[in-house]
Design a protein around this motif. Structure first.
Motif, PDB file in Angstrom:
ATOM      1  N   MET A 168       0.853  -1.193   0.000  1.00 27.44           N
ATOM      2  CA  MET A 168       0.000   0.000   0.000  1.00 27.44           C
ATOM      3  C   MET A 168       0.881   1.233   0.000  1.00 27.44           C
ATOM      4  SD  MET A 168      -3.021   1.255  -0.071  1.00 27.44           S
ATOM      5  CE  MET A 168      -3.903  -0.262   0.170  1.00 27.44           C
ATOM      6  N   GLY A 169       0.695   2.110  -0.964  1.00 23.75           N
ATOM      7  CA  GLY A 169       1.500   3.320  -1.037  1.00 23.75           C
ATOM      8  C   GLY A 169       1.200   4.264   0.094  1.00 23.75           C
ATOM      9  N   ARG A 170       2.214   5.048   0.445  1.00 24.29           N
ATOM     10  CA  ARG A 170       2.078   5.964   1.569  1.00 24.29           C
ATOM     11  C   ARG A 170       0.995   7.007   1.313  1.00 24.29           C
ATOM     12  NH1 ARG A 170       7.473   8.769   2.678  1.00 24.29           N
ATOM     13  NH2 ARG A 170       8.043   6.627   3.157  1.00 24.29           N
ATOM     14  N   ALA A 171       0.853   7.430   0.043  1.00 22.30           N
ATOM     15  CA  ALA A 171      -0.080   8.507  -0.265  1.00 22.30           C
ATOM     16  C   ALA A 171      -1.533   8.114  -0.028  1.00 22.30           C
ATOM     17  CB  ALA A 171       0.103   8.941  -1.722  1.00 22.30           C
ATOM     18  N   SER A 172      -1.818   6.809   0.008  1.00 27.35           N
ATOM     19  CA  SER A 172      -3.204   6.372   0.171  1.00 27.35           C
ATOM     20  C   SER A 172      -3.684   6.424   1.608  1.00 27.35           C
ATOM     21  CB  SER A 172      -3.359   4.943  -0.358  1.00 27.35           C
ATOM     22  OG  SER A 172      -2.588   4.053   0.422  1.00 27.35           O
ATOM     23  N   TRP A 173      -2.762   6.729   2.514  1.00 30.78           N
ATOM     24  CA  TRP A 173      -3.131   6.774   3.933  1.00 30.78           C
ATOM     25  C   TRP A 173      -3.510   8.195   4.318  1.00 30.78           C
ATOM     26  CZ3 TRP A 173      -3.114   2.583   7.306  1.00 30.78           C
ATOM     27  CH2 TRP A 173      -2.637   1.391   6.747  1.00 30.78           C
ATOM     28  N   THR A 176      -6.121  -0.789  11.116  1.00 27.96           N
ATOM     29  CA  THR A 176      -5.338  -1.185  12.287  1.00 27.96           C
ATOM     30  C   THR A 176      -3.998  -0.468  12.315  1.00 27.96           C
ATOM     31  OG1 THR A 176      -6.387  -3.368  12.333  1.00 27.96           O
ATOM     32  CG2 THR A 176      -4.288  -3.133  13.502  1.00 27.96           C
ATOM     33  N   ALA A 177      -3.319  -0.429  11.189  1.00 18.99           N
ATOM     34  CA  ALA A 177      -2.014   0.239  11.139  1.00 18.99           C
ATOM     35  C   ALA A 177      -2.157   1.721  11.441  1.00 18.99           C
ATOM     36  CB  ALA A 177      -1.370   0.030   9.769  1.00 18.99           C
ATOM     37  N   LEU A 178      -3.167   2.351  10.874  1.00 21.17           N
ATOM     38  CA  LEU A 178      -3.348   3.786  11.097  1.00 21.17           C
ATOM     39  C   LEU A 178      -3.724   4.060  12.548  1.00 21.17           C
ATOM     40  CD1 LEU A 178      -3.111   6.331   9.384  1.00 21.17           C
ATOM     41  CD2 LEU A 178      -5.587   6.267   9.066  1.00 21.17           C
ATOM     42  N   ALA A 179      -4.558   3.203  13.137  1.00 24.92           N
ATOM     43  CA  ALA A 179      -4.943   3.379  14.539  1.00 24.92           C
ATOM     44  C   ALA A 179      -3.739   3.214  15.456  1.00 24.92           C
ATOM     45  CB  ALA A 179      -6.031   2.376  14.915  1.00 24.92           C
ATOM     46  N   ALA A 180      -2.828   2.325  15.101  1.00 23.71           N
ATOM     47  CA  ALA A 180      -1.626   2.110  15.915  1.00 23.71           C
ATOM     48  C   ALA A 180      -0.698   3.314  15.912  1.00 23.71           C
ATOM     49  CB  ALA A 180      -0.874   0.876  15.429  1.00 23.71           C
ATOM     50  N   CYS A 181      -0.890   4.199  14.924  1.00 22.12           N
ATOM     51  CA  CYS A 181      -0.084   5.419  14.853  1.00 22.12           C
ATOM     52  C   CYS A 181      -0.855   6.650  15.296  1.00 22.12           C
ATOM     53  CB  CYS A 181       0.428   5.609  13.414  1.00 22.12           C
ATOM     54  SG  CYS A 181       1.479   4.269  12.843  1.00 22.12           S
ATOM     55  N   ALA A 182      -2.094   6.454  15.695  1.00 23.08           N
ATOM     56  CA  ALA A 182      -2.908   7.563  16.164  1.00 23.08           C
ATOM     57  C   ALA A 182      -2.383   8.100  17.481  1.00 23.08           C
ATOM     58  CB  ALA A 182      -4.361   7.112  16.326  1.00 23.08           C
ATOM     59  N   LEU A 242       3.424  -3.434   8.593  1.00 22.33           N
ATOM     60  CA  LEU A 242       4.000  -4.779   8.579  1.00 22.33           C
ATOM     61  C   LEU A 242       3.308  -5.678   9.597  1.00 22.33           C
ATOM     62  CD1 LEU A 242       6.233  -6.707   7.563  1.00 22.33           C
ATOM     63  CD2 LEU A 242       7.716  -5.767   9.351  1.00 22.33           C
ATOM     64  N   VAL A 243       3.097  -5.162  10.808  1.00 27.21           N
ATOM     65  CA  VAL A 243       2.418  -5.940  11.845  1.00 27.21           C
ATOM     66  C   VAL A 243       0.988  -6.262  11.415  1.00 27.21           C
ATOM     67  CG1 VAL A 243       1.535  -5.871  14.213  1.00 27.21           C
ATOM     68  CG2 VAL A 243       3.857  -5.063  13.720  1.00 27.21           C
ATOM     69  N   ALA A 244       0.293  -5.267  10.905  1.00 24.68           N
ATOM     70  CA  ALA A 244      -1.102  -5.464  10.509  1.00 24.68           C
ATOM     71  C   ALA A 244      -1.221  -6.462   9.358  1.00 24.68           C
ATOM     72  CB  ALA A 244      -1.718  -4.129  10.107  1.00 24.68           C
ATOM     73  N   LYS A 245      -0.267  -6.421   8.451  1.00 25.60           N
ATOM     74  CA  LYS A 245      -0.280  -7.351   7.323  1.00 25.60           C
ATOM     75  C   LYS A 245      -0.069  -8.792   7.788  1.00 25.60           C
ATOM     76  CE  LYS A 245       2.167  -8.314   2.977  1.00 25.60           C
ATOM     77  NZ  LYS A 245       3.292  -7.867   2.089  1.00 25.60           N
ATOM     78  N   THR A 246       0.683  -8.962   8.884  1.00 24.93           N
ATOM     79  CA  THR A 246       1.043 -10.290   9.383  1.00 24.93           C
ATOM     80  C   THR A 246      -0.016 -10.866  10.309  1.00 24.93           C
ATOM     81  OG1 THR A 246       3.364  -9.577   9.291  1.00 24.93           O
ATOM     82  CG2 THR A 246       2.898 -11.587  10.503  1.00 24.93           C
ATOM     83  N   ALA A 247      -0.751 -10.005  11.017  1.00 28.27           N
ATOM     84  CA  ALA A 247      -1.666 -10.448  12.066  1.00 28.27           C
ATOM     85  C   ALA A 247      -2.992 -10.973  11.515  1.00 28.27           C
ATOM     86  CB  ALA A 247      -1.936  -9.297  13.025  1.00 28.27           C
ATOM     87  N   ALA A 272       6.099  -3.466  21.389  1.00 24.52           N
ATOM     88  CA  ALA A 272       5.724  -4.613  22.213  1.00 24.52           C
ATOM     89  C   ALA A 272       4.219  -4.617  22.463  1.00 24.52           C
ATOM     90  CB  ALA A 272       6.485  -4.595  23.537  1.00 24.52           C
ATOM     91  N   GLY A 273       3.645  -3.456  22.766  1.00 27.94           N
ATOM     92  CA  GLY A 273       2.209  -3.369  22.992  1.00 27.94           C
ATOM     93  C   GLY A 273       1.403  -3.708  21.750  1.00 27.94           C
ATOM     94  N   LEU A 274       1.871  -3.254  20.605  1.00 29.16           N
ATOM     95  CA  LEU A 274       1.162  -3.537  19.356  1.00 29.16           C
ATOM     96  C   LEU A 274       1.191  -5.034  19.044  1.00 29.16           C
ATOM     97  CD1 LEU A 274      -0.284  -2.563  16.822  1.00 29.16           C
ATOM     98  CD2 LEU A 274       1.958  -2.072  15.800  1.00 29.16           C
ATOM     99  N   LEU A 275       2.333  -5.661  19.243  1.00 26.52           N
ATOM    100  CA  LEU A 275       2.437  -7.104  19.012  1.00 26.52           C
ATOM    101  C   LEU A 275       1.577  -7.888  19.987  1.00 26.52           C
ATOM    102  CD1 LEU A 275       6.279  -7.330  18.318  1.00 26.52           C
ATOM    103  CD2 LEU A 275       4.447  -7.656  16.644  1.00 26.52           C
ATOM    104  N   ARG A 276       1.519  -7.444  21.257  1.00 25.57           N
ATOM    105  CA  ARG A 276       0.656  -8.105  22.239  1.00 25.57           C
ATOM    106  C   ARG A 276      -0.804  -8.026  21.798  1.00 25.57           C
ATOM    107  NH1 ARG A 276       2.568  -9.123  27.491  1.00 25.57           N
ATOM    108  NH2 ARG A 276       0.511  -8.760  28.410  1.00 25.57           N
ATOM    109  N   ALA A 277      -1.229  -6.827  21.397  1.00 28.70           N
ATOM    110  CA  ALA A 277      -2.625  -6.647  20.989  1.00 28.70           C
ATOM    111  C   ALA A 277      -2.947  -7.480  19.748  1.00 28.70           C
ATOM    112  CB  ALA A 277      -2.901  -5.171  20.728  1.00 28.70           C
ATOM    113  N   ALA A 278      -1.979  -7.577  18.822  1.00 27.87           N
ATOM    114  CA  ALA A 278      -2.203  -8.290  17.563  1.00 27.87           C
ATOM    115  C   ALA A 278      -2.063  -9.797  17.714  1.00 27.87           C
ATOM    116  CB  ALA A 278      -1.220  -7.778  16.508  1.00 27.87           C
ATOM    117  N   GLY A 279      -1.602 -10.254  18.889  1.00 32.31           N
ATOM    118  CA  GLY A 279      -1.440 -11.682  19.110  1.00 32.31           C
ATOM    119  C   GLY A 279      -0.294 -12.292  18.329  1.00 32.31           C
ATOM    120  N   LEU A 280       0.734 -11.495  18.056  1.00 30.02           N
ATOM    121  CA  LEU A 280       1.890 -11.978  17.302  1.00 30.02           C
ATOM    122  C   LEU A 280       3.060 -12.218  18.241  1.00 30.02           C
ATOM    123  CD1 LEU A 280       1.870  -9.675  14.142  1.00 30.02           C
ATOM    124  CD2 LEU A 280       1.090 -12.046  14.319  1.00 30.02           C
TER     125      LEU A 280
END
Length: 446
Positions: free
Chosen positions: A1-6, A433-439, A386-391, A324-332
């Motif tokens: 996903m290109g950066r401009a689409s976010w 999910t990715a955008l919310a993780a950067c909110a 990357l995390v969101a794509k994997t989870a 670490a918190g993002l990975l915990r929430a994503a179950g990765l």
């Protein structure tokens, strides 16, 4: 996903009622400050029960540490051996960082608090593999933080002042009678136990004499006191004249009236707020610290302060805490990720300026807005993608994906601006999910 689409997220407007956090928000804060964020199901217990769970006796769970040999320095004139040693050391450092991140993500209850305090002490007694150059010794120090980090600060400080990684980091190996090296003595008083302005240059010189003679056996990684290298005193330190040992030096420094407020203040700064506690609060925390210098008691007292329940008391998450918190929430679980993903996560932490076992200086990492630059924001977004794509994000769907991702990330509430921005990509679970993780509401622990 290109950066401009976010869509670009505007700074959040905190439109919550000013005052005391709700019970669930207070529980979420416990997991943020005494752990690395809530995992699914962690917010179902009440505050007091959660606090008891987090501050109980660690069960010793988590991934076992890697077995690392204590390596010796190759000959200076053997360039090939030096290159090989450097590659092996770099690989071991990455292995250590991945192992520790795995523990941050997977441990539960009191074990995750032990990891959080291990992380705190790593920043407090900041020691870097960049100079130590022996990953096995960095691991040994890390285990010391884990084993002693919730107990007596006296025991922890006594251990750290003769810790092999610390001695190499602060040139204790060069500290010998007749040629005292002042680095460890100075930093112990200034950064670890007293703070600026509570000792003199004479105290530094005399304390350095008291710490002479400690050496590191590079073949075994053990420290020992070599009598012929030790100045047997007496020394005059902070107004007292005696034949100080390393242990009695530590005890003497920690008995100073400035020490308890300093140590308690550092805990407050990293776990509660960059705004110092008021006098009554500080006095209460110092009382909990007590003559035993009990760290667990301080944390319990911290959780009982009004500031801990104040919805205006915020902290910017450090990059490692955020990931670490993002990975915990994503179950990765980091140890089960593809090598390519793990490498990119490590590179992301490098770009964010925070890699475990490599603090930038003896002062540790910066705090607050230092991690809120535009460049850091773009890097966080790439990591979150990357995390969101994997989870497995099957829960982030349905009628209200924005609400679903709020629950997944344990965010108390999104501002109207953030919710509107997330709504534009709500149809794509990975994007929202990715955008919310950067909110702001997630990057800043409210």
């Amino acid at each position: 996903m290109g950066r401009a689409s976010w869509p670009r997220l505007a700074p959040a407007v905190d439109d919550r009622r000013m005052g005391v956090l709700s019970e669930q928000a207070a529980v979420r804060r416990l997991w943020d400050r005494f752990g690395f964020g809530a995992a699914p199901g962690d917010l179902t217990r009440p505050f007091d029960e959660t606090l008891d769970r987090l501050l109980g006796a660690p069960a010793g769970g988590g991934t076992a540490p890697p077995e690392l040999p204590v390596t010796t320095k190759p000959p200076k004139d053997d360039q090939q051996a030096r290159k090989t040693a450097n590659k092996q050391r770099a690989a071991q450092e990455k292995q250590l960082a991945a192992w520790w991140l795995d523990r941050m993500v997977t441990t539960q209850g009191a074990d995750v608090t032990a990891e959080r305090m291990t992380w705190f002490w790593h920043g407090h007694f900041a020691t870097s593999a960049q100079k130590v150059k022996v990953p096995a010794l960095m691991l040994k120090q890390n285990q010391t933080f884990r084993q002693r980090g919730l107990g007596s600060f006296t025991d922890l400080a006594r251990t750290l002042v003769v810790d092999p990684a610390m001695i190499l980091w602060l040139d204790g190996d060069d500290n010998t009678t007749g040629a005292a090296n002042e680095n460890l003595a100075r930093e112990f008083m200034e950064l670890f136990s007293l703070g600026v302005g509570h000792y003199s240059e004479t105290d530094v010189r005399e304390a350095a004499r008291a710490l002479t003679g400690w050496t590191v056996n590079r073949a075994t990684g053990a420290t020992k006191l070599v009598p012929k290298r030790h100045d047997d005193g007496p020394e005059e330190i902070l107004g007292e004249r005696a034949q100080f040992s390393a242990e009695s030096f530590v005890d003497h420094v920690l008995e100073r009236p400035e020490s308890a407020p300093f140590v308690v203040g550092r805990l407050w700064f990293r776990l509660v707020s960059s705004t110092p506690p008021d006098k009554d609060t500080l006095d209460g925390l110092v009382g909990a610290y007590g003559t035993n210098r009990d760290i667990r008691a301080v944390l319990r007292a911290v959780a009982g302060t009004s500031a801990f329940r104040d919805d205006r008391t915020t902290l910017v998450k450090q990059p490692v805490e955020w990931l670490a918190g993002l990975l915990r929430a994503a179950g990765l679980r980091p140890s089960t990720l593809d090598d390519g993903v793990s490498t990119k996560l490590y590179q992301g932490l490098v770009a964010l300026g925070q890699v475990p076992f490599r603090p930038p200086s003896v002062g540790g990492w910066p705090a607050g807005a230092a991690f809120l630059t535009t460049a850091a924001g773009l890097t966080r977004l790439r990591i979150a993608q990357l995390v969101a794509k994997t989870a497995d994000l099957s829960t982030v769907s349905g009628k209200d994906p924005v609400e679903a991702v709020r629950v997944l990330l344990s965010v108390d509430a999104f501002s109207d601006r953030t919710r509107a921005a997330l709504g534009k990509v709500a149809a794509n679970p990975a994007q929202v999910t990715a955008l919310a993780a950067c909110a702001p509401e997630y990057v800043v622990s409210g």
